[in-house]
Design a protein around this motif. Structure first.
Motif, PDB file in Angstrom:
ATOM      1  N   LYS A   1       0.825  -1.209   0.000  1.00  0.00           N
ATOM      2  CA  LYS A   1       0.000   0.000   0.000  1.00  0.00           C
ATOM      3  C   LYS A   1       0.867   1.270   0.000  1.00  0.00           C
ATOM      4  CE  LYS A   1      -4.050   1.955   2.211  1.00  0.00           C
ATOM      5  NZ  LYS A   1      -3.881   2.941   3.268  1.00  0.00           N
ATOM      6  N   GLN A   2       1.863   1.271   0.862  1.00  0.00           N
ATOM      7  CA  GLN A   2       2.728   2.440   0.974  1.00  0.00           C
ATOM      8  C   GLN A   2       3.363   2.785  -0.375  1.00  0.00           C
ATOM      9  OE1 GLN A   2       5.715   1.693   3.940  1.00  0.00           O
ATOM     10  NE2 GLN A   2       6.298   3.851   4.019  1.00  0.00           N
ATOM     11  N   LEU A   3       3.808   1.735  -1.068  1.00  0.00           N
ATOM     12  CA  LEU A   3       4.472   1.975  -2.350  1.00  0.00           C
ATOM     13  C   LEU A   3       3.477   2.388  -3.425  1.00  0.00           C
ATOM     14  CD1 LEU A   3       7.216  -0.778  -2.536  1.00  0.00           C
ATOM     15  CD2 LEU A   3       7.356   1.557  -1.735  1.00  0.00           C
ATOM     16  N   ALA A   4       2.259   1.855  -3.353  1.00  0.00           N
ATOM     17  CA  ALA A   4       1.235   2.252  -4.324  1.00  0.00           C
ATOM     18  C   ALA A   4       0.950   3.744  -4.166  1.00  0.00           C
ATOM     19  CB  ALA A   4      -0.031   1.442  -4.106  1.00  0.00           C
ATOM     20  N   GLU A   5       0.871   4.190  -2.912  1.00  0.00           N
ATOM     21  CA  GLU A   5       0.615   5.607  -2.660  1.00  0.00           C
ATOM     22  C   GLU A   5       1.777   6.458  -3.146  1.00  0.00           C
ATOM     23  OE1 GLU A   5      -2.252   4.985   1.240  1.00  0.00           O
ATOM     24  OE2 GLU A   5      -0.209   5.719   1.504  1.00  0.00           O
ATOM     25  N   LEU A   6       2.971   5.946  -2.895  1.00  0.00           N
ATOM     26  CA  LEU A   6       4.173   6.656  -3.327  1.00  0.00           C
ATOM     27  C   LEU A   6       4.202   6.786  -4.850  1.00  0.00           C
ATOM     28  CD1 LEU A   6       6.529   7.751  -1.737  1.00  0.00           C
ATOM     29  CD2 LEU A   6       7.774   5.664  -2.232  1.00  0.00           C
ATOM     30  N   LEU A   7       3.812   5.707  -5.513  1.00  0.00           N
ATOM     31  CA  LEU A   7       3.775   5.678  -6.975  1.00  0.00           C
ATOM     32  C   LEU A   7       2.869   6.803  -7.492  1.00  0.00           C
ATOM     33  CD1 LEU A   7       4.524   3.740  -9.446  1.00  0.00           C
ATOM     34  CD2 LEU A   7       2.264   2.805  -9.135  1.00  0.00           C
ATOM     35  N   ILE A   8       1.664   6.858  -6.937  1.00  0.00           N
ATOM     36  CA  ILE A   8       0.686   7.851  -7.399  1.00  0.00           C
ATOM     37  C   ILE A   8       1.129   9.269  -7.030  1.00  0.00           C
ATOM     38  CG2 ILE A   8      -1.721   8.607  -7.205  1.00  0.00           C
ATOM     39  CD1 ILE A   8      -1.274   5.985  -8.758  1.00  0.00           C
ATOM     40  N   THR A   9       1.566   9.465  -5.770  1.00  0.00           N
ATOM     41  CA  THR A   9       1.941  10.828  -5.369  1.00  0.00           C
ATOM     42  C   THR A   9       3.144  11.310  -6.162  1.00  0.00           C
ATOM     43  OG1 THR A   9       3.195   9.914  -3.544  1.00  0.00           O
ATOM     44  CG2 THR A   9       1.020  10.756  -3.026  1.00  0.00           C
ATOM     45  N   ASN A  10       4.092  10.438  -6.429  1.00  0.00           N
ATOM     46  CA  ASN A  10       5.252  10.863  -7.213  1.00  0.00           C
ATOM     47  C   ASN A  10       4.851  11.263  -8.630  1.00  0.00           C
ATOM     48  OD1 ASN A  10       6.932  10.496  -5.097  1.00  0.00           O
ATOM     49  ND2 ASN A  10       8.157   8.871  -6.012  1.00  0.00           N
ATOM     50  N   LEU A  11       3.948  10.483  -9.220  1.00  0.00           N
ATOM     51  CA  LEU A  11       3.507  10.818 -10.582  1.00  0.00           C
ATOM     52  C   LEU A  11       2.716  12.128 -10.582  1.00  0.00           C
ATOM     53  CD1 LEU A  11       2.504   7.346 -12.052  1.00  0.00           C
ATOM     54  CD2 LEU A  11       4.367   8.818 -12.812  1.00  0.00           C
ATOM     55  N   LEU A  12       1.858  12.293  -9.563  1.00  0.00           N
ATOM     56  CA  LEU A  12       1.078  13.527  -9.496  1.00  0.00           C
ATOM     57  C   LEU A  12       1.985  14.727  -9.207  1.00  0.00           C
ATOM     58  CD1 LEU A  12      -2.206  12.489  -7.611  1.00  0.00           C
ATOM     59  CD2 LEU A  12      -1.954  13.106  -9.998  1.00  0.00           C
ATOM     60  N   SER A  13       2.931  14.553  -8.263  1.00  0.00           N
ATOM     61  CA  SER A  13       3.878  15.631  -7.968  1.00  0.00           C
ATOM     62  C   SER A  13       4.611  16.034  -9.233  1.00  0.00           C
ATOM     63  CB  SER A  13       4.927  15.193  -6.945  1.00  0.00           C
ATOM     64  OG  SER A  13       4.338  14.797  -5.754  1.00  0.00           O
ATOM     65  N   ASN A  14       5.031  15.018  -9.979  1.00  0.00           N
ATOM     66  CA  ASN A  14       5.745  15.259 -11.220  1.00  0.00           C
ATOM     67  C   ASN A  14       4.886  16.058 -12.203  1.00  0.00           C
ATOM     68  OD1 ASN A  14       8.118  14.468 -12.997  1.00  0.00           O
ATOM     69  ND2 ASN A  14       6.363  13.819 -14.224  1.00  0.00           N
ATOM     70  N   ALA A  15       3.610  15.647 -12.296  1.00  0.00           N
ATOM     71  CA  ALA A  15       2.703  16.316 -13.236  1.00  0.00           C
ATOM     72  C   ALA A  15       2.430  17.758 -12.814  1.00  0.00           C
ATOM     73  CB  ALA A  15       1.392  15.545 -13.349  1.00  0.00           C
ATOM     74  N   VAL A  16       2.484  18.012 -11.502  1.00  0.00           N
ATOM     75  CA  VAL A  16       2.275  19.386 -11.031  1.00  0.00           C
ATOM     76  C   VAL A  16       3.561  20.202 -11.171  1.00  0.00           C
ATOM     77  CG1 VAL A  16       1.738  20.826  -9.037  1.00  0.00           C
ATOM     78  CG2 VAL A  16       0.458  18.735  -9.426  1.00  0.00           C
ATOM     79  N   ASN A  17       4.662  19.635 -10.682  1.00  0.00           N
ATOM     80  CA  ASN A  17       5.924  20.388 -10.656  1.00  0.00           C
ATOM     81  C   ASN A  17       6.402  20.799 -12.039  1.00  0.00           C
ATOM     82  OD1 ASN A  17       5.939  20.135  -7.942  1.00  0.00           O
ATOM     83  ND2 ASN A  17       7.481  18.522  -7.838  1.00  0.00           N
ATOM     84  N   HIS A  18       6.152  19.972 -13.032  1.00  0.00           N
ATOM     85  CA  HIS A  18       6.649  20.285 -14.371  1.00  0.00           C
ATOM     86  C   HIS A  18       5.559  20.860 -15.259  1.00  0.00           C
ATOM     87  CE1 HIS A  18      10.493  18.472 -13.447  1.00  0.00           C
ATOM     88  NE2 HIS A  18       9.808  17.533 -12.825  1.00  0.00           N
ATOM     89  N   ASN A  19       4.478  21.293 -14.633  1.00  0.00           N
ATOM     90  CA  ASN A  19       3.381  21.852 -15.409  1.00  0.00           C
ATOM     91  C   ASN A  19       3.586  23.352 -15.596  1.00  0.00           C
ATOM     92  OD1 ASN A  19       0.868  21.833 -16.729  1.00  0.00           O
ATOM     93  ND2 ASN A  19       0.191  20.201 -15.348  1.00  0.00           N
ATOM     94  N   ILE A  20       2.750  23.901 -16.465  1.00  0.00           N
ATOM     95  CA  ILE A  20       2.802  25.348 -16.673  1.00  0.00           C
ATOM     96  C   ILE A  20       1.552  25.961 -16.044  1.00  0.00           C
ATOM     97  CG2 ILE A  20       4.228  25.431 -18.750  1.00  0.00           C
ATOM     98  CD1 ILE A  20       1.661  25.218 -20.390  1.00  0.00           C
ATOM     99  N   PRO A  21       1.611  27.218 -15.612  1.00  0.00           N
ATOM    100  CA  PRO A  21       0.413  27.839 -15.045  1.00  0.00           C
ATOM    101  C   PRO A  21      -0.727  27.779 -16.058  1.00  0.00           C
ATOM    102  CG  PRO A  21       2.332  29.223 -14.668  1.00  0.00           C
ATOM    103  CD  PRO A  21       2.783  28.105 -15.562  1.00  0.00           C
ATOM    104  N   ASN A  22      -1.939  27.549 -15.555  1.00  0.00           N
ATOM    105  CA  ASN A  22      -3.133  27.417 -16.389  1.00  0.00           C
ATOM    106  C   ASN A  22      -3.088  26.184 -17.311  1.00  0.00           C
ATOM    107  OD1 ASN A  22      -4.413  29.858 -15.478  1.00  0.00           O
ATOM    108  ND2 ASN A  22      -2.832  30.933 -16.657  1.00  0.00           N
ATOM    109  N   GLY A  23      -2.245  25.255 -16.995  1.00  0.00           N
ATOM    110  CA  GLY A  23      -2.173  24.029 -17.797  1.00  0.00           C
ATOM    111  C   GLY A  23      -3.207  23.022 -17.321  1.00  0.00           C
ATOM    112  N   PHE A  24      -3.037  21.777 -17.727  1.00  0.00           N
ATOM    113  CA  PHE A  24      -3.965  20.754 -17.247  1.00  0.00           C
ATOM    114  C   PHE A  24      -3.286  19.407 -17.073  1.00  0.00           C
ATOM    115  CE2 PHE A  24      -4.414  20.904 -21.844  1.00  0.00           C
ATOM    116  CZ  PHE A  24      -4.293  19.569 -22.204  1.00  0.00           C
ATOM    117  N   ILE A  25      -3.971  18.533 -16.361  1.00  0.00           N
ATOM    118  CA  ILE A  25      -3.490  17.161 -16.148  1.00  0.00           C
ATOM    119  C   ILE A  25      -4.621  16.220 -16.546  1.00  0.00           C
ATOM    120  CG2 ILE A  25      -2.690  15.463 -14.451  1.00  0.00           C
ATOM    121  CD1 ILE A  25      -1.704  17.788 -12.742  1.00  0.00           C
ATOM    122  N   GLN A  26      -4.306  15.265 -17.402  1.00  0.00           N
ATOM    123  CA  GLN A  26      -5.307  14.270 -17.790  1.00  0.00           C
ATOM    124  C   GLN A  26      -4.956  12.953 -17.128  1.00  0.00           C
ATOM    125  OE1 GLN A  26      -5.036  13.961 -22.008  1.00  0.00           O
ATOM    126  NE2 GLN A  26      -6.609  15.529 -22.382  1.00  0.00           N
TER     127      GLN A  26
END
Lengths: 413, 225
Positions: A318-343
């Motif tokens: 479970k811990q690693l599954a959460e880590l997997l998702i949070t890392n991917l989401l963090s990545n999608a946020v950190n490398h995003n542009i303002p007013n961008g989107f995530i699918q």
């Protein structure tokens, strides 16, 4: 191919070859023996006819088996065996006969004698005999094959059991490997080697594990001391420049500690130290963290496009599954542009996360490497951890970019 | 309030002690298992800070003694290991919280206060600072008796400020308090600013004063102007 199957297959091929060879050779030998018998038979008949002619002067005639006639021709021909075909009125077909012809001289008269015996009956006999031979051999082989197969199974059973024990052996479960003793010397040797090897592996593994944990412990404590003392400095009435330097130092220490934790985490995943595994629905985790990330999305004014087509379940810690998702989401946020989107798209056995972002030079080959980072202030370990988790749980991860930066995770099953 | 600090690293022991004394706690110190065991069997404590990696024994073993002799005490485990197994085991054995090194004093303070509230040692679940008052049971905030609605994160943030009033809090410390360790926020401290603006706006709207002082390049401080 399984060892036993292979052995059995080889046996069968060998048996078949022997069987075919013996039957064919047997056939010809039998044929030769019977031909010889027939010839002798014809020669003894000739002797009887000669005796009869001498005694009675009568020439026997029994077409097509015996044919005799008096001839004046004195040009003596040699005795001759040959195969001829004779029309059989009864069966309306040509029949093969072995014919013996000879010219014999009795009291100055010459007689041409032709003696015949049906070769067809002989052929039948040969076939029957050869077939019997074939059946006998086949049953012998079959019996021997089945017995061998049975015996092999018993002999190899322990080996099979041990193989399974080795297959299911997991270092991180901290259990000894238990192998069945065998009375076969080679198997016993193999067992000894495997047992020694696993013992060695276990001690190495434990010392590595201990080292990792100790290193983490030893590093974190002095970091805490430095951090706490700096934090107390920060509360003092010092010049703003000094205070800023203190904050910089605090943050550097925190980064160091995060780096240490991330590296220990990678090692722990690599060593498969996360053992409690459950079947989890990735959708639940995604839904939870989308809520958690909401303020972050809001701050960067990111639009979230979540499409769930199907449940996506994975057997994972479970811990690693959460880590997997949070890392991917963090990545999608950190490398995003303002007013961008995530699918985010979840299908059966597939998760796809795409985000808008700046153009980068990364490819699937290098983006998961450690310490690879773009403009981010992070260490570039997040995606390395994601990759490591995927490898550990038999998930395939891919990165590609068209207009968006996309990561897909597929379960192989 | 009486606290027992069990920690084998002397410098850390002293640093924590100094901070807690300033926060008006009465502290006793134990730098190893033997001394901790001794103290636990003589005195009574409200809070026990327990480092589980001790040179002469596993701190988790002390939890049994604590359970028997310190029924009232709140226990916070401090560990260098960020290990879920240890955390689960510690909490199962009766600990109230589990902290991973390195931690900051503001975070330690917040955790200690949370355990005290839960144990109801304070006798009150209301935290006040001038006109602002936080009810930690109902998780509601009132300004001069008027209730304002905050999101969960905004509430957590305001509570963190109130508990660590008059202390400089770095953005990192705040973000660590509000978020999961897992979430890599290295690029995203802006969200704290968004939260703060919301809190400020809501408090002002209810007629309260903005006590949150921005210290450029450093962080924030909740203080009487």
């Amino acid at each position: 191919m399984k060892f036993l199957t292979k052995i059995n297959r080889n046996y069968l091929i060998l048996y078949f070859l022997i069987l075919a060879g013996v039957t064919i050779v047997g056939y010809y030998i039998l044929q030769a023996i019977i031909l010889r018998g027939t010839k002798e038979n014809l020669l003894s008949k000739e002797y009887l006819i000669r005796k009869q002619i001498i005694a009675t002067g009568e020439i026997p005639n029994l077409y097509p088996i015996i044919e005799g006639q008096k001839t004046n021709d004195s040009s003596i021909i040699d005795p001759l065996f040959k195969e001829i075909e004779i029309w059989n009125e009864l069966e309306k077909e040509n029949e093969v006969f072995l014919e013996y012809s000879n010219e014999i001289k009795i009291n100055d008269s010459y007689y041409l004698i032709k003696l015949r015996q049906s070769a067809f009956e002989n052929e039948d006999l040969v076939i029957v005999l050869a077939f019997t031979l074939f059946i006998l051999l086949l049953s012998a082989f079959l019996i021997s094959f089945l017995v061998t197969k049975r015996m092999n199974k018993t002999v190899w059973a322990d080996f099979e059991y041990n193989l399974q024990a080795i297959e299911t052996f997991n270092l991180s479960e901290n259990k000894n490997i238990t192998l069945l003793n065998s009375n076969t010397e080679e198997f016993e040797r193999l067992n000894r080697v495997v047992t020694n090897l696993t013992e060695k592996l276990k001690t190495d593994y434990l010392s590595l594990k201990q080292f990792t944990e100790n290193a983490s412990h030893e590093i974190q404590t002095p970091l805490t001391i430095a951090l706490i003392n700096l934090e107390e400095f920060l509360q003092l009435d010092l010049a703003p420049d000094t205070l800023k330097k203190i904050v910089i130092s605090i943050n550097a220490i925190k980064r160091l500690s995060t780096l240490n934790q991330s590296l220990t985490l990678l090692t722990k995943i690599e060593n498969k130290q996360f053992i409690s595994i459950k079947t989890l629905n990735i959708n639940d985790i995604i839904n939870y963290y989308i809520q958690e990330f909401a303020p972050l999305f809001e701050t960067k004014k990111l639009k979230i496009d979540l499409i769930i087509e199907h449940d996506f379940t994975i057997k994972i810690n479970k811990q690693l599954a959460e880590l997997l998702i949070t890392n991917l989401l963090s990545n999608a946020v950190n490398h995003n542009i303002p007013n961008g989107f995530i699918q985010i798209l979840v299908k059966k056995n597939e998760l796809k996360i795409c985000n808008t972002g700046e153009v980068n030079s990364f490819t699937e080959e290098n983006i998961f490497n450690r310490f690879v980072k773009g403009q981010s202030k992070s260490f570039g370990l997040g995606l390395a951890i994601v990759k490591k988790i995927c490898e550990t749980y038999d998930l395939e991860i891919h990165y590609f970019k068209n207009k968006l930066h996309c990561f897909t995770i597929n379960s192989k099953s | 309030m009486k606290i027992l600090i069990i920690e084998d690293e002397f410098d850390l022991l002293i640093a924590i002690n100094n901070f807690l004394v300033k926060e008006n706690f009465i502290c006793e110190l134990a730098e190893n298992f033997r001394k901790a065991d001794e103290k636990l069997s003589i005195n009574e404590y409200d809070i026990i800070l327990l480092d589980i990696n001790l040179p002469d024994g596993n701190g988790l073993a002390l939890l049994n003694t604590i359970k028997k002799r310190q029924k009232k005490a709140g226990v916070i485990i401090v560990s260098a290991k960020n290990s879920l197994d240890d955390k689960i085991r510690g909490l199962d054995l009766g600990a109230d919280d589990y902290m991973t090194k390195p931690f900051q004093l503001s975070e330690l303070n917040s955790r200690i206060k949370a355990v005290l509230r839960r144990k109801q040692f304070d006798g009150t679940n209301i935290l006040t600072f001038n006109e602002i008052s936080i009810n930690t049971d109902s998780k509601s905030v009132t300004i001069q008796g008027k209730e304002i609605t905050l999101t969960r994160k905004e509430y957590d943030l305001l509570l963190f400020f109130l508990i660590n009033k008059n202390r400089v809090l770095t953005k990192e410390a705040i973000s660590e308090h509000l978020w999961d360790d897992n979430i890599d926020l290295s690029d995203n401290f802006d969200f704290i600013y968004t939260h703060l603006n919301n809190i400020r706006r809501k408090i002002k709207l209810a007629g309260g004063t903005d006590y949150i002082k921005t210290l450029y390049g450093m962080g924030y401080k909740f203080t009487q102007r």
